[in-house]
Structure formats: structure tokens, C-alpha cells
Design an enzyme around this catalytic site. Structure first.
Site, short mmCIF file in Angstrom:
data_model
loop_
_atom_site.label_atom_id
_atom_site.label_comp_id
_atom_site.label_asym_id
_atom_site.label_seq_id
_atom_site.Cartn_x
_atom_site.Cartn_y
_atom_site.Cartn_z
N SER A 181 -7.77 7.57 4.17
CA SER A 181 -6.42 7.54 4.26
C SER A 181 -5.96 8.87 4.90
CB SER A 181 -5.65 7.49 2.84
OG SER A 181 -4.62 8.07 2.89
N1 LIG Z 1 5.12 7.75 3.88
C1 LIG Z 1 3.75 7.84 3.37
C2 LIG Z 1 2.96 7.02 4.10
C3 LIG Z 1 1.57 6.94 3.18
C4 LIG Z 1 0.87 5.68 3.46
O1 LIG Z 1 0.99 4.71 4.32
N2 LIG Z 1 -0.34 5.60 3.00
C5 LIG Z 1 -1.14 4.42 3.15
C6 LIG Z 1 -2.73 4.78 3.52
S1 LIG Z 1 -3.31 5.91 4.37
C7 LIG Z 1 -1.00 3.47 2.27
O2 LIG Z 1 -1.54 3.65 1.07
N3 LIG Z 1 -0.25 2.56 2.22
C8 LIG Z 1 -0.01 1.40 1.30
C9 LIG Z 1 1.43 0.81 1.22
O3 LIG Z 1 1.99 1.50 2.32
O4 LIG Z 1 1.86 0.04 0.90
C10 LIG Z 1 3.22 9.26 3.57
O5 LIG Z 1 4.03 9.82 4.61
O6 LIG Z 1 2.30 9.87 3.12
#
Ligand SMILES: N[C@@H](CCC(=O)N[C@@H](CS)C(=O)NCC(=O)O)C(=O)O
Length: 249
Positions: free
Chosen positions: A39
Site C-alpha cells: 500500500s
Molecule cells: N486518502 C487516503 C487514501 C488511502 C488509500 O487509498 N489506500 C488504499 C490502499 S493503498 C486503500 O486501502 N483503498 C481502499 C479504499 O479506498 O476503499 C490517503 O491519503 O492515505
């Protein structure tokens, strides 16, 4: 009379100790930070939270977990990389965010395909094995894995790829660590960490639990971009990207 006085004085003394130290003791919170090297947002959150360790009193517990297990259990169909318009945005947002955190970052070749079809079980187990030895070692290994992948575009998902990282870091007895990563103990810890997050509603990464000092979860948090809110909840300062603390350049 003498007896009563004798009894009375220590009691008062004990009460005042109790009031000043126990009752007024701040109800110390703890942050648990769940992450997976698959991730990229975990990378940003990992950098953000570990940089803040120098300015926060709140203890931070780092918890390697298995993102694929989370996605499977939560039946999350919304992974940004699976939705073309979000994928396009995410590719730009990753570069934008990496710049904010001061992290050398480019998208490895065939990025989306690799992210969606590669398992991170090997590096995650090696992180757990490293943490059993020493948390600082685990953090060095995690950072070096991400750096290899995002700064140099080299994969980090097989044992031999991770072994190269351990060798570059001059990790002592790295063979032992690689062997240990296959142990039941390591597998159980990774499963327990994943289950702990899932049990509290986790669907993505990075994921955080803010607990009280008895382990009760007070707040669950998704995303590296929630660190300002986390800091506010902890009554700790949020210092932005603290780029002067960056370790990989
Ligand atoms: N806005 C969050 C985004 C985090 C994100 O998109 N993580 C991904 C993995 S890298 C995830 O878990 N996505 C699942 C989802 O968006 O439902 C950040 O800036 O950390």
C-alpha cells in the site's frame, strides 16, 4: 490516641499521593498503525507518523498486517486501482503526496497490474520476523523495501528480493530472519494483527486505532491524510511533512 494519629497521618499521605499521581495522571492514549508494503499510502502514513514520534508523547505501535486479507474480508470492491477514473487520479495523487512527504517516488512499470496481482505475504512476514527481533530493524526494513520499489522500480515481493534488501542493510543473521518468517509464530502474529484491524471495521490501508491506556479502541482512522485529525484527537502537534526528518533521499 497515639495509635489513631499514627493511623491518620499515613492515610492522608496516601490519599494525597493517590490524588496527585493517579487521579491527575493524563489518560495516556496509544496509536496502533497498521500497514502493508503493498500500500503506497501506508508508505506516506508510515513516514508521517514515525517522523512525528520525535514531537509526540503518545506511544505508537507499528503493526504490519496483510492488506489482501483486509480487502477480502471487507469485500471492498472500491479499491481505487480497480476503477479507471480513480486509477488515473491515484497515479497523480501518489506523486503529489510523495512530493509533499519528500519521498523519492516514481510509478514502477506496469504498476496497477502489479499492485492488483501480487501478494505481499513474503515481505509482511519478514517485517513481523524483524519486529520480533527489534522494532527499529522492522522500520528500517519496511522503509528500505518501499525505497527500493518506488525510487528504483525494483520488486520487493519474493524472498530473494527481500534478501537483497536485508543484505544491503547489513542485517545480521539475515538467513535466520528469512527462515523465521516461515514460522508459525510469525504467521500467527500477522494473522492476529490483520484480525485486530478487521475486528474494528478495517477496509483499507493505512489503518489506525487510537486506544486508551487499557487498550479500548476510542477511534478508528483510515488514510495517511488523517494525521492532522489524529494529532488533534491526541492533543499533540501536527507538524506537516517534517521533510527535514526524511531518511531516504
Ligand atoms: N486518502 C487516503 C487514501 C488511502 C488509500 O487509498 N489506500 C488504499 C490502499 S493503498 C486503500 O486501502 N483503498 C481502499 C479504499 O479506498 O476503499 C490517503 O491519503 O492515505
Amino acid at each position: 490516641m497515639l495509635f489513631l494519629e499514627f493511623n491518620f497521618i499515613p492515610k492522608l499521605h496516601l490519599e494525597s499521593i493517590f490524588q496527585s499521581s493517579f487521579l491527575k495522571m493524563p489518560n495516556r492514549k496509544v496509536v496502533k498503525f497498521f500497514f502493508d508494503v503493498i500500500s503506497p499510502y501506508s508508505y506516506f502514513g508510515f513516514e508521517g507518523i514515525t517522523r512525528h514520534r520525535s514531537v509526540w508523547k503518545t506511544p505508537i505501535q507499528m503493526k504490519p498486517f496483510y492488506f489482501a486479507g483486509v480487502v477480502k474480508h471487507s469485500e471492498n470492491p472500491g479499491l481505487p486501482l480497480r476503477v479507471p477514473i480513480k486509477e488515473k487520479y491515484m497515479h497523480k495523487d501518489l506523486l503529489f503526496s510523495a512530493q509533499y512527504w519528500g519521498i523519492p517516488f516514481r510509478l514502477p512499470k506496469d504498476y496497477t497490474n502489479m499492485m492488483l496481482n501480487t501478494s505481499s505475504i513474503v515481505p509482511q512476514r519478514i517485517l513481523v520476523a524483524s519486529q520480533l527481533r527489534d522494532n527499529a530493524l522492522m522500520e528500517d526494513v519496511a522503509r528500505a523495501l518501499w525505497h527500493r520499489f518506488y525510487a528504483y522500480g525494483k520488486p520487493i515481493f519474493t524472498k530473494s528480493q527481500v534478501a537483497e534488501v536485508l543484505r544491503d542493510l547489513h542485517v545480521k543473521n539475515s538467513e535466520e530472519l528469512l527462515m523465521m518468517s516461515d514460522s508459525a509464530e510469525v504467521k500467527n502474529i500477522l494473522r492476529e494483527n490483520t484480525d485486530e484491524a478487521i475486528g474494528n471495521g478495517c477496509f483499507g490501508a493505512p489503518w489506525m486505532h487510537i486506544t486508551d491506556n487499557h487498550g479500548k479502541v476510542l477511534q478508528t482512522v483510515f488514510g495517511s491524510d488523517r494525521l492532522p485529525q489524529v494529532a488533534d484527537f491526541l492533543a499533540e502537534p501536527f507538524k506537516g511533512p517534517m521533510r527535514e526528518k526524511k531518511q531516504n533521499a
